[in-house]
Design an enzyme around this catalytic site. Sequence first.
Site, PDB file in Angstrom:
ATOM      1  CG  ASN A  88       9.281 -30.121 -68.286  1.00  0.00           C
ATOM      2  OD1 ASN A  88       9.673 -30.359 -69.118  1.00  0.00           O
ATOM      3  ND2 ASN A  88       8.044 -28.942 -68.687  1.00  0.00           N
ATOM      4  CG  HIS A 103       3.287 -21.108 -40.260  1.00  0.00           C
ATOM      5  ND1 HIS A 103       2.837 -21.654 -39.659  1.00  0.00           N
ATOM      6  CD2 HIS A 103       4.897 -21.699 -40.949  1.00  0.00           C
ATOM      7  CE1 HIS A 103       3.844 -22.798 -39.342  1.00  0.00           C
ATOM      8  NE2 HIS A 103       4.393 -23.083 -40.569  1.00  0.00           N
ATOM      9  CB  THR A 106       2.467 -12.637 -53.628  1.00  0.00           C
ATOM     10  OG1 THR A 106       1.910 -11.425 -54.254  1.00  0.00           O
ATOM     11  CG2 THR A 106       3.441 -12.817 -52.779  1.00  0.00           C
ATOM     12  CE  LYS A 107      -1.972  -8.395 -53.735  1.00  0.00           C
ATOM     13  NZ  LYS A 107      -0.549  -7.963 -53.519  1.00  0.00           N
TER      14      LYS A 107
END
Length: 174
Positions: A67, A97, A144-145
């Site tokens: 979308n 980073h 994040t996982k």
Amino acid sequence: MTIVNVLKNWLLALHNHCITYFPFFWLRKALQTSIYRISIGYKTKIESGLVIYAPTKIVIGQHTIINRNCTLEARGTIKIGDNVSISEHCSFFTSSHDPQSADFAWIKKPIIIEDYVWIGAHALLLQGVTIGKGAVVGAGSIVTKDVEPFTIVAGNPAKQIGKRVTELTYTLPV
Ligand SMILES: CC(C)(COP(=O)(O)OP(=O)(O)OC[C@H]1O[C@@H](n2cnc3c(N)ncnc32)[C@H](O)[C@@H]1OP(=O)(O)O)[C@@H](O)C(=O)NCCC(=O)NCCS
């Protein structure tokens, strides 16, 4: 910076500021596949406002919908499967980073979205995550996982809030 890199950056800016807002999804798709070499499958529809980085590292399957106003930063590669629904304003970032590195080391890890995944509006997916088949990511989540197949996650950081049915029969667009 070499002249080739300057031209590449200019071409990318042309997409992200101009071509991405052209009317007609089929026209944008023709340019995104031919000039920018994004691999976009049959019957897949990408709405306007898509911002791309490293387009040659983006592979999108069939019958998938992205979308409006999504961002795909694909320096570490992005693979999106079939029958995937990605809601408005989602962002995928494959680069980061290492905060512990003295020289601000650049990290690049792939993001993989398996078939039948639904990602709610304004979700943010970070480098290296795999969203398993049929999983759901709630609106506004930060992932994040890895997310297990047929699992519903939400929040920041995204955590499991439920399970999804495993018999999925739809073909997008529904
Ligand atoms: C993820 C989603 C599908 C969950 O639906 P559900 O399985 O019916 O879950 P529920 O509404 O029963 O909520 C279960 C719990 O998760 C929480 N929750 C649900 N969605 C959440 C979200 N996006 N972020 C944070 N928490 C969320 C609820 O508050 C509830 O918490 P509680 O148990 O403490 O009360 C839905 O909330 C969602 O985010 N949909 C996306 C909407 C969207 O993006 N639409 C645009 C494109 S169609």
